[in-house]
Design a protein around this motif. Structure first.
Motif, PDB file in Angstrom:
ATOM      1  N   LEU A 224       0.829  -1.210   0.000  1.00 40.21           N
ATOM      2  CA  LEU A 224       0.000   0.000   0.000  1.00 40.21           C
ATOM      3  C   LEU A 224       0.860   1.255   0.000  1.00 40.21           C
ATOM      4  CD1 LEU A 224      -2.831  -1.030   2.508  1.00 40.21           C
ATOM      5  CD2 LEU A 224      -2.906  -1.028   0.018  1.00 40.21           C
ATOM      6  N   ASP A 225       1.948   1.237   0.761  1.00 41.56           N
ATOM      7  CA  ASP A 225       2.853   2.395   0.785  1.00 41.56           C
ATOM      8  C   ASP A 225       3.443   2.646  -0.599  1.00 41.56           C
ATOM      9  OD1 ASP A 225       2.373   2.753   3.444  1.00 41.56           O
ATOM     10  OD2 ASP A 225       4.208   1.792   4.133  1.00 41.56           O
ATOM     11  N   ASP A 226       3.832   1.566  -1.294  1.00 42.56           N
ATOM     12  CA  ASP A 226       4.410   1.723  -2.625  1.00 42.56           C
ATOM     13  C   ASP A 226       3.405   2.326  -3.600  1.00 42.56           C
ATOM     14  OD1 ASP A 226       6.797   0.649  -1.746  1.00 42.56           O
ATOM     15  OD2 ASP A 226       6.295  -1.396  -2.370  1.00 42.56           O
ATOM     16  N   LEU A 227       2.161   1.869  -3.526  1.00 45.54           N
ATOM     17  CA  LEU A 227       1.146   2.351  -4.463  1.00 45.54           C
ATOM     18  C   LEU A 227       0.739   3.793  -4.165  1.00 45.54           C
ATOM     19  CD1 LEU A 227      -1.130  -0.829  -4.733  1.00 45.54           C
ATOM     20  CD2 LEU A 227       0.544  -0.008  -6.389  1.00 45.54           C
ATOM     21  N   THR A 228       0.496   4.108  -2.892  1.00 47.55           N
ATOM     22  CA  THR A 228       0.081   5.474  -2.554  1.00 47.55           C
ATOM     23  C   THR A 228       1.213   6.465  -2.790  1.00 47.55           C
ATOM     24  OG1 THR A 228       0.628   5.024  -0.224  1.00 47.55           O
ATOM     25  CG2 THR A 228      -1.668   4.745  -0.894  1.00 47.55           C
ATOM     26  N   ARG A 229       2.444   6.019  -2.629  1.00 47.45           N
ATOM     27  CA  ARG A 229       3.576   6.903  -2.907  1.00 47.45           C
ATOM     28  C   ARG A 229       3.605   7.301  -4.383  1.00 47.45           C
ATOM     29  NH1 ARG A 229       7.425   3.640  -1.661  1.00 47.45           N
ATOM     30  NH2 ARG A 229       7.146   3.907   0.573  1.00 47.45           N
ATOM     31  N   CYS A 230       3.094   6.445  -5.248  1.00 44.42           N
ATOM     32  CA  CYS A 230       3.036   6.743  -6.679  1.00 44.42           C
ATOM     33  C   CYS A 230       1.743   7.451  -7.058  1.00 44.42           C
ATOM     34  CB  CYS A 230       3.179   5.452  -7.480  1.00 44.42           C
ATOM     35  SG  CYS A 230       4.780   4.646  -7.292  1.00 44.42           S
ATOM     36  N   GLY A 231       0.928   7.813  -6.066  1.00 41.40           N
ATOM     37  CA  GLY A 231      -0.271   8.592  -6.330  1.00 41.40           C
ATOM     38  C   GLY A 231      -1.538   7.795  -6.527  1.00 41.40           C
ATOM     39  N   TYR A 232      -1.497   6.475  -6.342  1.00 44.70           N
ATOM     40  CA  TYR A 232      -2.681   5.656  -6.558  1.00 44.70           C
ATOM     41  C   TYR A 232      -3.480   5.504  -5.269  1.00 44.70           C
ATOM     42  CZ  TYR A 232      -0.875   4.279 -11.127  1.00 44.70           C
ATOM     43  OH  TYR A 232      -0.425   4.298 -12.418  1.00 44.70           O
ATOM     44  N   HIS A 259      -5.326   5.962   0.548  1.00 45.48           N
ATOM     45  CA  HIS A 259      -5.103   7.073  -0.370  1.00 45.48           C
ATOM     46  C   HIS A 259      -3.760   7.725  -0.028  1.00 45.48           C
ATOM     47  CE1 HIS A 259      -9.316   6.768  -1.536  1.00 45.48           C
ATOM     48  NE2 HIS A 259      -9.663   6.862  -0.270  1.00 45.48           N
ATOM     49  N   PRO A 260      -3.167   8.431  -0.952  1.00 47.32           N
ATOM     50  CA  PRO A 260      -1.974   9.214  -0.599  1.00 47.32           C
ATOM     51  C   PRO A 260      -2.281  10.152   0.560  1.00 47.32           C
ATOM     52  CG  PRO A 260      -2.245   9.139  -2.979  1.00 47.32           C
ATOM     53  CD  PRO A 260      -3.492   8.535  -2.392  1.00 47.32           C
ATOM     54  N   GLY A 261      -1.557  10.004   1.654  1.00 50.73           N
ATOM     55  CA  GLY A 261      -1.791  10.831   2.835  1.00 50.73           C
ATOM     56  C   GLY A 261      -2.853  10.291   3.764  1.00 50.73           C
ATOM     57  N   SER A 262      -3.467   9.150   3.439  1.00 53.60           N
ATOM     58  CA  SER A 262      -4.527   8.575   4.274  1.00 53.60           C
ATOM     59  C   SER A 262      -4.388   7.057   4.245  1.00 53.60           C
ATOM     60  CB  SER A 262      -5.908   9.009   3.759  1.00 53.60           C
ATOM     61  OG  SER A 262      -6.934   8.457   4.567  1.00 53.60           O
ATOM     62  N   PRO A 263      -3.702   6.463   5.224  1.00 50.53           N
ATOM     63  CA  PRO A 263      -3.391   5.028   5.165  1.00 50.53           C
ATOM     64  C   PRO A 263      -4.587   4.142   5.489  1.00 50.53           C
ATOM     65  CG  PRO A 263      -2.547   5.975   7.191  1.00 50.53           C
ATOM     66  CD  PRO A 263      -3.095   7.119   6.384  1.00 50.53           C
ATOM     67  N   TYR A 264      -4.405   2.877   5.240  1.00 55.05           N
ATOM     68  CA  TYR A 264      -5.405   1.838   5.519  1.00 55.05           C
ATOM     69  C   TYR A 264      -5.329   1.489   7.000  1.00 55.05           C
ATOM     70  CZ  TYR A 264      -7.653  -2.799   5.025  1.00 55.05           C
ATOM     71  OH  TYR A 264      -8.474  -3.892   5.135  1.00 55.05           O
ATOM     72  N   PRO A 282      -4.493  16.923   0.543  1.00 52.13           N
ATOM     73  CA  PRO A 282      -5.816  17.433   0.161  1.00 52.13           C
ATOM     74  C   PRO A 282      -6.083  17.294  -1.332  1.00 52.13           C
ATOM     75  CG  PRO A 282      -4.291  19.248   0.377  1.00 52.13           C
ATOM     76  CD  PRO A 282      -3.515  18.001   0.741  1.00 52.13           C
ATOM     77  N   VAL A 283      -7.333  17.444  -1.671  1.00 51.18           N
ATOM     78  CA  VAL A 283      -7.726  17.673  -3.062  1.00 51.18           C
ATOM     79  C   VAL A 283      -7.780  19.187  -3.243  1.00 51.18           C
ATOM     80  CG1 VAL A 283      -9.568  17.436  -4.751  1.00 51.18           C
ATOM     81  CG2 VAL A 283      -9.018  15.528  -3.231  1.00 51.18           C
ATOM     82  N   VAL A 284      -7.066  19.680  -4.236  1.00 50.33           N
ATOM     83  CA  VAL A 284      -6.883  21.121  -4.404  1.00 50.33           C
ATOM     84  C   VAL A 284      -7.545  21.584  -5.697  1.00 50.33           C
ATOM     85  CG1 VAL A 284      -5.188  22.950  -4.738  1.00 50.33           C
ATOM     86  CG2 VAL A 284      -4.764  21.162  -3.055  1.00 50.33           C
ATOM     87  N   GLY A 285      -8.242  22.687  -5.613  1.00 51.57           N
ATOM     88  CA  GLY A 285      -8.813  23.323  -6.802  1.00 51.57           C
ATOM     89  C   GLY A 285      -8.399  24.780  -6.867  1.00 51.57           C
ATOM     90  N   HIS A 324       1.635  18.805  -0.857  1.00 54.67           N
ATOM     91  CA  HIS A 324       1.552  17.506  -1.510  1.00 54.67           C
ATOM     92  C   HIS A 324       0.072  17.150  -1.627  1.00 54.67           C
ATOM     93  CE1 HIS A 324       5.870  16.881  -1.165  1.00 54.67           C
ATOM     94  NE2 HIS A 324       5.781  17.266   0.096  1.00 54.67           N
ATOM     95  N   TYR A 325      -0.468  17.332  -2.819  1.00 51.57           N
ATOM     96  CA  TYR A 325      -1.904  17.145  -2.986  1.00 51.57           C
ATOM     97  C   TYR A 325      -2.192  15.817  -3.672  1.00 51.57           C
ATOM     98  CZ  TYR A 325      -0.324  19.510  -7.253  1.00 51.57           C
ATOM     99  OH  TYR A 325       0.391  19.893  -8.361  1.00 51.57           O
ATOM    100  N   HIS A 326      -3.391  15.302  -3.407  1.00 50.25           N
ATOM    101  CA  HIS A 326      -3.814  14.033  -4.000  1.00 50.25           C
ATOM    102  C   HIS A 326      -4.318  14.249  -5.417  1.00 50.25           C
ATOM    103  CE1 HIS A 326      -6.513  10.189  -3.651  1.00 50.25           C
ATOM    104  NE2 HIS A 326      -5.507  10.048  -4.481  1.00 50.25           N
ATOM    105  N   HIS A 327      -5.179  15.223  -5.604  1.00 44.37           N
ATOM    106  CA  HIS A 327      -5.699  15.569  -6.931  1.00 44.37           C
ATOM    107  C   HIS A 327      -5.650  17.083  -7.090  1.00 44.37           C
ATOM    108  CE1 HIS A 327      -7.268  11.597  -8.075  1.00 44.37           C
ATOM    109  NE2 HIS A 327      -7.642  11.468  -6.812  1.00 44.37           N
ATOM    110  N   LEU A 328      -5.402  17.520  -8.317  1.00 41.43           N
ATOM    111  CA  LEU A 328      -5.397  18.946  -8.626  1.00 41.43           C
ATOM    112  C   LEU A 328      -6.447  19.210  -9.697  1.00 41.43           C
ATOM    113  CD1 LEU A 328      -4.204  21.811  -8.470  1.00 41.43           C
ATOM    114  CD2 LEU A 328      -2.524  21.108 -10.194  1.00 41.43           C
ATOM    115  N   TYR A 329      -7.328  20.172  -9.407  1.00 35.99           N
ATOM    116  CA  TYR A 329      -8.365  20.572 -10.347  1.00 35.99           C
ATOM    117  C   TYR A 329      -8.184  22.050 -10.673  1.00 35.99           C
ATOM    118  CZ  TYR A 329     -10.860  16.195  -9.490  1.00 35.99           C
ATOM    119  OH  TYR A 329     -11.213  14.868  -9.397  1.00 35.99           O
ATOM    120  N   LEU A 330      -8.286  22.375 -11.959  1.00 34.12           N
ATOM    121  CA  LEU A 330      -8.197  23.752 -12.416  1.00 34.12           C
ATOM    122  C   LEU A 330      -9.545  24.161 -12.994  1.00 34.12           C
ATOM    123  CD1 LEU A 330      -4.704  23.697 -14.152  1.00 34.12           C
ATOM    124  CD2 LEU A 330      -5.261  24.310 -11.798  1.00 34.12           C
ATOM    125  N   HIS A 331     -10.052  25.266 -12.519  1.00 32.83           N
ATOM    126  CA  HIS A 331     -11.374  25.718 -12.942  1.00 32.83           C
ATOM    127  C   HIS A 331     -11.300  26.355 -14.329  1.00 32.83           C
ATOM    128  CE1 HIS A 331     -15.184  28.103 -12.715  1.00 32.83           C
ATOM    129  NE2 HIS A 331     -15.590  26.985 -12.135  1.00 32.83           N
TER     130      HIS A 331
END
Length: 1169
Positions: A224-232, A259-264, A282-285, A324-331
């Motif tokens: 899980l650490d390997d996958l979340t470190r890659c953003g999955y 999730h990245p930043g939120s472990p199991y 966070p998820v950032v917009g 260090h954000y999980h997802h980036l959204y641009l309006h």
């Protein structure tokens, strides 16, 4: 996912939604040569190649039925590189469509965009093994499975179909499904595991089987650490544990997500160790309006969001750079810049932000920014539509502007190679973690004047207290919330939570510390978005701490000892019971505990009756030459106690002792009914007793987990209080560490002056005056004597000149750091300081070119200075180093002069350093500008810098000396000197006017540097131990008072200082007031032995002592004394006096190796006193 009547437009850089009128399109029903390379699939889809209004190209996809599959937010599925790859990754959707036609189309139109998203991920695989696996994928279903391959069937009821159903719920998460002792993944997910988690595919790389990979249960966390470190993100499916019927499939359920930043966290309540929690991501917009840029940050763990409006482009980029954000959204509001075009970043504005986002994974979104982003977060994490997110936005009104990227990097708030880190200087070494993050965020986002004043007053109180302070247990608020909401808090974490609450209560009950506690309520409120009054905080902490103490088993309880037996290995009972005993108080599970005790006794009796006679018989006939063997052993793998023996069966049965028990033996079998081995045996009685014992342990463990989860559920209503307490202690620990380090470095607390004062409803402007007396670079230590002190009295703009290496850049960084620390309420590197609460602090240092953006060094410099000039007000501090260095001298000088005029008219204060001496010849209109220089002096005929700030202008650059110092060949330097002399002669001959310097300037050739910037070279237990502590404290106080009085009478010291003996408990530490001061300390160990010592670093010395075995719970008494010499004398005196008094010392010999302090104070004098 929607099926819509209009077309979906797909741009090269994302998904573009437009009205049909926005396109001129030619629609075809089959692939054409020009479009074949763009289409990721073929029939049964048709496409349209369209021209957008802005000249871009788009591809519209239409299903055979005439509808369009799209997503409501316009997900960014591909980038430009995705279409240019020539490597064939799979056989394509059209082939897969025909293969699965018999089983039905498993990919609904709503899943199509998710399948394409996975296709992009597969194209990025680079490992040979994962690339081979991708050749066996199809894109007809969200798993990517080809039903025609081996193990690829997706019939109703089989594992693949079950995994498909789970995957459909979270289509963009890697799915790990528990199958026995492994977590398995298939299709797309198997390729991701091989590519990013370093796992090997199941069955090797055979081409007739579907891609499959997995990891053992014990390696789940690492995977899980390997996958979340890659953003999955990862969805974990667990099996329902328990007995099942033969051939029956075990039930499964989604146990949680990583999730990245939120472990199991599933199952953590059952273990006795902690899990490392990363910083939440966070998820950032980002959107834009008439107020400026808006950055929206959503934390799924905390269920909070913040929307910072009115930000500058530089501030947004700074926040994105450190976040260090999980997802980036641009309006979509970012697409149109001030020039009215939709080619973002082409005309300057938006270019910096585009440069930060370009090349990174982001998605566009439309609609109302906050509402739409919250909807996307709920979709990403699978939240219910009714999930409520709390708004924790802190208004920018009354607060300084967030730090710009250039400012943050040039003073090391953001780690930058070659730049001294301000963050490392503010806190003690190795003082990282949550306190360090708080200080970093405080510096990047300076607080309002009220909060800064509260922080400063707390620091002032911290520097003067004399009582001991708690250790300040720090727990991440995100960790608290996730564990409590998932009911996975184990007993270890409950003890830590109780420590947090007890630390708050400790502060509230101490007069000195309670004043600090009250001051920090406001900063904690700003940091958490929660408002808690002091009395409510204390009451709630007391209640929660008491409730935890009622349920959780704390240290020192003796009613939960591990069962032991004379004949059964202790390891067996330890393995069976250590996983649940010592977690909660026995009174809450008395029945279960009793059943375990009864079952353990029955097991011991069965073993004695069935196995012991055989053991006795074997021992009586055992020989060294291969005779019979037998013993009672613990089969760890099978969690059983069995008889293990060889050749113990008698050749002739003669009714001798033990024969009857031998006849009762039967081969031991495992949980699957298989014979364990030829040497392992058991009996029916032992097996029945063993089964009852296991059942009793399982019931007890279940009860313990039920109690822990029940307590978690009970405390969910107190989450806000716990979050507030956690942040309060983080702030307190950070500031105590800062005060300790600041005192050690010789820093002081400045006077912060508001820039406006409100009286009777009217705001009055206050003088914008900065005073730094005895200031020095923040990275230098005055205790080492290598810092040059300067006085900076600034009421206007300074134009600063000076030689290379003369300290101009260091002066700018020093002033910037001092001002920033001051407006945050922290200590500053100076002897005294008065700092206005600026509305912004902006520093521009060196710039570099950016070939990727097609911008030269001068373009980058102009872009950054434009941001500074446009945002500067009369309440700003502006610092620019080497202005206009990146272009030709004449025009650069004029641009620099114009910038100076602009800042002068604004009325801000600041420093602009330059080597463009022609600026003094320009006809500038200045009313708020002074000329300053870094001084020089002549030594042996050579000009050298002295790193002191002086009035006037310095035209000497020391360029030739600097070139020689840095190893430039002397031949080149001499030729340069000749050319310079020739050029100077020509200027004199052709000049028709005489050069006049401004009257305010004075040459400073008599005072100056050619060296780098500013460098010259708890509660005490009752009973006997408590009496011992009081007796030692009384005796030590008396001895020290008499000795100091004696030294005063002999004129060895100038005054009699008050002797105050302070006690430090097991989980406490000395206050910052001990830093840099000599102290005597006495350690009282639990075995009633004493250790006497003296030190100038009490905190460090106690850390060293407590790191030794048996010293963690020791009590320490200390007193501050006037000087190290006095401390040494008192140490020797106390060692001898305590020994004579009858106390047991472990360092008694130290008293014999001193040549002072040996004279003894008479016992009569002590008794009389």
């Amino acid at each position: 996912m929607l099926r819509m009547s209009r077309w979906m437009a797909y741009r090269m850089d994302g998904v573009q939604f437009s009205r049909p009128s926005s396109f001129s399109a030619s629609i075809c029903d089959g692939p054409s040569p020009s479009a074949a390379s763009l289409s990721p699939f073929r029939a049964p889809f048709s496409y349209a190649v369209c021209t957008c209004q802005d000249g871009g190209t788009a591809v519209r996809l239409r299903a055979a039925g005439g509808g369009v599959t799209t997503s409501s937010g316009g997900s960014r599925l591909f980038n430009r590189r995705s279409w240019s790859k020539s490597r064939k990754v799979s056989r394509g959707i059209s082939m897969a469509y025909r293969k699965v036609h018999k089983q039905g189309d498993l990919c609904s139109e709503g899943m199509l965009l998710h399948v394409l998203w996975w296709k992009e991920k597969m194209e990025r695989c680079r490992k040979p093994s994962s690339m081979q696996l991708t050749q066996r994928l199809v894109y007809s279903n969200i798993l990517g499975l080809d039903p025609t391959l081996r193990n690829g069937s997706m019939k109703d009821g089989n594992l693949n179909m079950e995994m498909l159903q789970f995957k459909s719920k979270f289509p963009r998460e890697v799915l790990l499904c528990r199958v026995g002792d492994f977590y398995e993944a298939v299709g797309f997910d198997a390729c991701i595991l091989v590519e990013h988690a370093g796992l090997n595919p199941f069955g090797g790389l055979r081409s007739d089987s579907i891609p499959k990979a997995g990891c053992p249960v014990m390696n789940l966390r690492q995977t899980l650490d390997d996958l979340t470190r890659c953003g999955y993100s990862v969805c974990i499916v667990e099996e329902i544990q328990g007995p099942t019927q033969a051939r029956a499939r075990k039930g499964r359920f989604i146990s949680g997500h990583a999730h990245p930043g939120s472990p199991y966290v599933f199952g953590l309540a059952e273990v006795d160790h902690d899990v490392e929690f990363p910083d939440p991501m966070p998820v950032v917009g980002v959107s834009r309006s008439a107020k400026g840029y808006c950055l929206i940050s959503v934390l799924e763990t905390m269920k909070t969001y913040s929307a910072e409006e009115g930000l500058t482009e530089e501030a947004v980029v700074t926040k994105l750079r450190i976040c260090h954000y999980h997802h980036l959204y641009l309006h979509s509001s970012l697409r149109n810049n001030s020039s009215g075009t939709s080619r973002w970043g082409e005309f300057g504005e938006g270019g910096l932000l585009w440069g930060e986002c370009n090349g990174k994974s982001f998605e566009w979104f439309d609609g109302k920014p906050i509402e739409e982003l919250l909807c996307k977060v709920k979709e990403i994490y699978g939240f219910d539509e009714k999930t409520v997110f709390r708004n924790v936005t802190v208004s920018l009104e009354g607060r300084p502007q967030p730090l710009y990227l250039g400012t943050a990097t040039q003073i090391g708030v953001i780690p930058t190679e070659g730049i001294p880190s301000l963050l490392n200087m503010v806190l003690p070494p190795n003082f990282g973690g949550l306190p360090s993050l708080y200080i970093r965020d405080l510096l990047l986002n300076p607080p309002s004047f009220d909060v800064a004043s509260a922080v400063q007053e707390a620091c002032r109180l911290m520097g003067s207290i004399t009582c001991s302070i708690p250790e300040f247990t720090c727990i991440s608020a995100a960790k608290l919330v996730k564990l409590l909401e998932s009911k996975e808090v184990n007993h270890v974490e409950f003890c830590r939570i109780k420590n947090v609450l007890d630390d708050v209560l400790f502060m509230s009950r101490n007069t000195e510390l309670s004043a600090i506690l009250n001051k920090l309520l406001e900063p904690a409120s700003v940091a958490t978005g929660l408002k808690v009054e002091a009395d409510i905080l204390v009451n709630e902490c007391s209640f929660i701490s008491q409730r935890i103490a009622e349920v959780i088993s704390l240290a020192g309880e003796s009613d939960q000892a591990i069962t032991s037996s004379e004949y059964i290995p202790n390891e067996f009972f330890n393995d069976m019971e250590s996983s649940w005993k010592g977690r909660v108080k026995r009174v809450h599970a008395e029945e279960e505990f009793s059943n375990v005790d009864i079952a353990a006794e029955a097991l011991s009796t069965a073993v004695v009756e069935d196995f012991l006679p055989i053991i006795s018989r074997v021992k009586s006939v055992m020989s060294s030459s291969g005779g019979p063997k037998g013993e009672i052993c613990y089969a760890k793998e099978h969690e059983a106690v069995w008889f293990k023996g060889k050749r113990f069966t008698p050749n002739v049965w003669a009714n001798t002792p033990g024969e009857q028990q031998i006849k009762q033996l039967k081969p031991a079998i495992d949980s699957k009914g298989r014979k364990v081995g030829e040497e392992w045996f058991t009996t029916i009685k032992v097996e029945n007793a063993l089964t009852r014992y296991h059942e009793a342990c399982d019931n007890a463990k279940s009860k313990i987990i039920e109690l822990l989860r029940g307590l978690s559920s009970e405390l969910q209503d107190k989450i806000n209080i716990l979050v507030f307490c956690s942040m309060l202690l983080i702030i307190t620990k950070a500031l105590f560490g800062h005060v300790s380090e600041g005192r050690r470095r010789g820093w002081v607390l400045p006077t912060i002056s508001p820039l406006c004062k409100v009286e009777k409803g009217y705001a009055t402007e206050i003088s914008n005056e900065l005073k730094l007396l005895g200031t020095f670079p923040y990275w230098l230590d005055t205790n080492q004597g290598n810092a040059i002190l300067n006085d900076v009295h600034m009421q206007s703009l300074f134009i600063l000149t000076g030689p290379n290496g003369g300290g101009k850049s260091s002066m700018l960084r020093s002033v910037c750091a001092a001002a920033l620390l001051g407006i945050c309420g922290l200590m500053v590197p100076a002897a005294s300081a008065v700092i206005p609460h600026f509305d912004s602090i902006m520093l521009h240092m060196k710039a570099y070119d950016s070939p990727a953006d097609g911008k030269s060094l001068f373009q980058i410099e102009m872009s950054e200075i434009r941001a500074l000039v446009s945002r500067a007000t009369a309440r700003s501090l502006v610092l620019i180093d080497e202005i206009c260095r990146g272009t030709e001298t004449a025009k650069g000088t004029c641009i620099a002069g114009s910038i100076v005029e602009r800042l002068d008219s604004v009325g801000c204060i600041g420093i602009i350093s330059t080597h463009l001496h022609g600026i003094f010849d320009l006809p500038l209109s200045l009313s708020n500008t002074d000329f300053k220089a870094m001084g020089t002096e002549v030594v042996d005929g050579c000009i050298q810098p002295i790193w002191k700030l002086m009035d006037g202008i310095c035209r000497e650059s020391l360029a030739f000396q600097t070139a020689r110092k840095e190893g430039m060949p002397d031949l080149i330097v001499r030729r340069a000197e000749e050319l310079y002399l020739t050029m100077s002669t020509n200027k004199k001959q052709t000049s028709s006017t005489t050069h006049h310097e401004p009257s305010i300037a004075n040459s400073t050739a008599n005072n100056s540097v050619d060296k780098p910037d500013f460098l010259r070279n708890g509660q005490f237990p009752s009973g006997a131990f408590g009496l011992l502590r009081k007796e030692v404290e009384s005796f030590v106080t008396t001895v020290c008072k008499n000795k100091l009085l004696d030294l005063y009478n002999k004129r060895s010291i100038s005054e009699v200082t008050e002797v105050v003996c302070v006690a430090i408990g097991a989980r406490e530490q000395p206050p910052p007031s001990t830093v840099g001061r000599s102290s005597i300390y006495i350690i009282i160990r639990r075995d009633n032995k004493l250790y006497v010592g003296q030190t100038d670093d009490l905190v460090g010395r106690l850390i060293a002592h407590r790191s030794k075995e048996g010293m963690q719970d020791a009590t320490i008494l200390y007193m501050v004394v006037p000087g190290k010499s006095i401390a040494c004398q008192l140490e020797t005196l106390l060692i001898n006096q305590l020994s004579l008094k009858g106390f047991k010392l472990i360092n008694k010999a130290d008293g014999k190796h001193r040549n002072f302090g040996i004279s003894l104070v008479s016992g009569d004098a002590i008794a009389a006193h």
